[in-house]
Design a protein around this motif. Sequence first.
Motif, PDB file in Angstrom:
ATOM      1  N   MET A 297       0.881  -1.169   0.000  1.00 36.84           N
ATOM      2  CA  MET A 297       0.000   0.000   0.000  1.00 36.84           C
ATOM      3  C   MET A 297       0.913   1.212   0.000  1.00 36.84           C
ATOM      4  O   MET A 297       1.629   1.453   0.982  1.00 36.84           O
ATOM      5  N   VAL A 298       0.921   1.953  -1.105  1.00 38.01           N
ATOM      6  CA  VAL A 298       1.857   3.065  -1.261  1.00 38.01           C
ATOM      7  C   VAL A 298       1.164   4.266  -1.901  1.00 38.01           C
ATOM      8  O   VAL A 298       0.072   4.152  -2.446  1.00 38.01           O
ATOM      9  N   VAL A 299       1.852   5.404  -1.848  1.00 33.46           N
ATOM     10  CA  VAL A 299       1.407   6.611  -2.535  1.00 33.46           C
ATOM     11  C   VAL A 299       2.381   6.828  -3.695  1.00 33.46           C
ATOM     12  O   VAL A 299       3.559   7.107  -3.467  1.00 33.46           O
TER      13      VAL A 299
ATOM     14  N   ARG B 296       6.046   6.092  -2.236  1.00 33.10           N
ATOM     15  CA  ARG B 296       6.460   6.242  -0.840  1.00 33.10           C
ATOM     16  C   ARG B 296       5.456   5.525   0.052  1.00 33.10           C
ATOM     17  O   ARG B 296       4.264   5.490  -0.240  1.00 33.10           O
ATOM     18  N   HIS B 297       5.969   4.967   1.132  1.00 30.44           N
ATOM     19  CA  HIS B 297       5.098   4.367   2.136  1.00 30.44           C
ATOM     20  C   HIS B 297       4.298   5.491   2.780  1.00 30.44           C
ATOM     21  O   HIS B 297       4.864   6.528   3.146  1.00 30.44           O
TER      22      HIS B 297
ATOM     23  N   GLN C  81       9.121   6.128   3.461  1.00 29.96           N
ATOM     24  CA  GLN C  81      10.230   5.398   2.852  1.00 29.96           C
ATOM     25  C   GLN C  81       9.989   5.223   1.350  1.00 29.96           C
ATOM     26  O   GLN C  81       8.912   4.797   0.940  1.00 29.96           O
ATOM     27  N   PRO C  82      10.985   5.560   0.506  1.00 29.68           N
ATOM     28  CA  PRO C  82      10.807   5.400  -0.939  1.00 29.68           C
ATOM     29  C   PRO C  82      10.827   3.928  -1.347  1.00 29.68           C
ATOM     30  O   PRO C  82      11.490   3.101  -0.710  1.00 29.68           O
ATOM     31  N   LEU C  83      10.104   3.626  -2.410  1.00 32.41           N
ATOM     32  CA  LEU C  83       9.998   2.259  -2.897  1.00 32.41           C
ATOM     33  C   LEU C  83       9.788   2.296  -4.400  1.00 32.41           C
ATOM     34  O   LEU C  83       9.027   3.123  -4.900  1.00 32.41           O
TER      35      LEU C  83
END
Length: 72
Positions: free
Chosen positions: A32-34, A50-51, A56-58
């Motif tokens: 689940m991210v933005v 990002r979380h 935190q970047p992903l």
Amino acid sequence: MAQLSVAQYDALEDAIRDGKRIAVYRRGTEYMVVPSRLVLRGRRGAIEARHPTTGQPLTLWVDEADSIEVLA
């Protein structure tokens, strides 16, 4: 999921523009991210995100995702 449909790309672009969360399912795990950007790296599409809580970047690869869903 080899690639997204036109409607899925439109929904993803809307989520990026509006700051909505997305759910990406990959190998039995739900992320689940933005999303912040949709980019090409080499010949592969990637979602930079990002979380929502920690920031935190992903990076999630589109071709590795089992499904991608925009959350309301």
